[in-house]
Motif scaffolding. Structure first.
Motif, PDB file in Angstrom:
ATOM      1  N   GLY A  35       0.773  -1.045   0.059  1.00  0.00           N
ATOM      2  CA  GLY A  35       0.094   0.095  -0.011  1.00  0.00           C
ATOM      3  C   GLY A  35       0.874   1.173  -0.001  1.00  0.00           C
ATOM      4  N   ALA A  53       2.556  -3.449   5.792  1.00  0.00           N
ATOM      5  CA  ALA A  53       0.918  -2.871   5.307  1.00  0.00           C
ATOM      6  C   ALA A  53       0.143  -2.108   6.341  1.00  0.00           C
ATOM      7  CB  ALA A  53       0.284  -3.912   4.525  1.00  0.00           C
ATOM      8  N   ALA A  96      -1.133  -5.344   1.098  1.00  0.00           N
ATOM      9  CA  ALA A  96      -1.873  -4.154   1.038  1.00  0.00           C
ATOM     10  C   ALA A  96      -3.336  -4.465   1.050  1.00  0.00           C
ATOM     11  CB  ALA A  96      -1.478  -3.139  -0.325  1.00  0.00           C
TER      12      ALA A  96
END
Length: 286
Positions: free
Chosen positions: A30, A57, A255
């Motif tokens: 992410g 993440a 993510a």
């Protein structure tokens, strides 16, 4: 919709715990996609195993949601830890890095004390760090390996939770990383799968035990997720086809789990406790 990589993947053996920079393809945590909206503004969180994989993440998401973080990682993962720190600080939040081994009870005590003193409190504990190693037969599983897996995965989770409760106030949240192995154990990961079953049961029991204190306890049960655990903890031939058997036909990226950890930590989830949230790309787990 973002396109994520599908197997086959290159063979890429690593020694445990594995490093992100050596993975092909590189996991998505992410870094460029997660956008915060203030869901955790002002909260103080500990994330174990937060330097890479799912933990990284979650660290990125928590920081962008407004939380200050203490991140636990092994001393050998200094490069990944530095990357994690950079992402947290770029989000404008405080990053306290805590290299050490959570199988050591004294280190666990240090982690909680550092969170209290350097973050100024503790609202969220994410028990994410784990140890995994594959075995082809029961004869390969030494008592030392069995004990080590439980020390890292189960005993540390319990003890950190017990210590954290001395600092947590009503409204705090504990989130454990279990696994679909808790319900559908892989025989090649017998010690690991057994500990994840224990964590799932620990989560449900703690949710009931800590309800009167106003502390929520939940767990995320990831399916196949593309993290350094995979090349470091699975045979090379299994890495090549990792995630192919899911309905999505691919492994998840770290993510893709972050929003679940944010939700479970946020005040919006004030009535959610004792939940075992499976995230496995449509894979049926009973």
């Amino acid at each position: 919709m973002k396109h994520f990589p599908f197997p086959p993947f290159p063979k890429q053996p690593q020694s445990f715990p594995g490093l992100t920079e050596k993975m092909d393809p590189r996991p998505d945590h992410g870094e460029t996609s997660y956008k915060g909206s203030g869901k955790l503004q002002g909260k103080k969180a500990i994330i174990t195993g937060g330097d890479s994989g799912i933990g990284l993440a979650v660290a990125i998401a928590y920081a962008r949601e407004g939380a200050d973080l203490l991140v636990v990682h092994l001393p050998s993962e200094g490069d990944d830890g530095a990357t994690c720190r950079r992402h947290i600080e770029e989000a404008g939040r405080k990053a306290v890095m805590a290299p050490g081994d959570i199988s050591d009870p004294r280190f666990r005590e240090e982690v909680i004390e550092r969170a209290a003193s350097e973050l100024g409190g503790l609202d969220i504990l994410v028990n994410n760090a784990a140890y995994q190693r594959p075995f082809q037969s029961i004869d390969e599983v030494t008592l030392e390996e069995w004990t080590k897996t439980f020390d890292v995965n189960v005993h540390a989770t319990f003890h950190l939770t017990q210590l954290a409760m001395r600092r947590m106030k009503p409204g705090s949240a504990i989130i454990n990383t279990a696994s679909i192995n808790s319900k559908d154990p892989s025989p090649q990961l017998l010690p690991y799968a057994t500990t994840k079953g224990a964590i799932a049961n620990l989560t449900v029991g703690l949710a009931q035990l800590l309800a009167e204190k106003g502390v929520r306890v939940n767990a995320v049960l990831p399916g196949p997720i593309w993290t350094p655990f995979i090349p470091a903890g699975m045979p090379p031939e299994a890495v090549e086809t990792f995630g192919a058997k899911t309905p999505f036909g691919r492994p998840g990226q770290p993510a893709e789990l972050a929003s679940a950890y944010v939700m479970l930590a946020s005040d919006e989830a004030s009535y959610t406790s004792g939940a075992l949230l499976t995230i496995a790309g449509g894979q049926a787990v009973v």
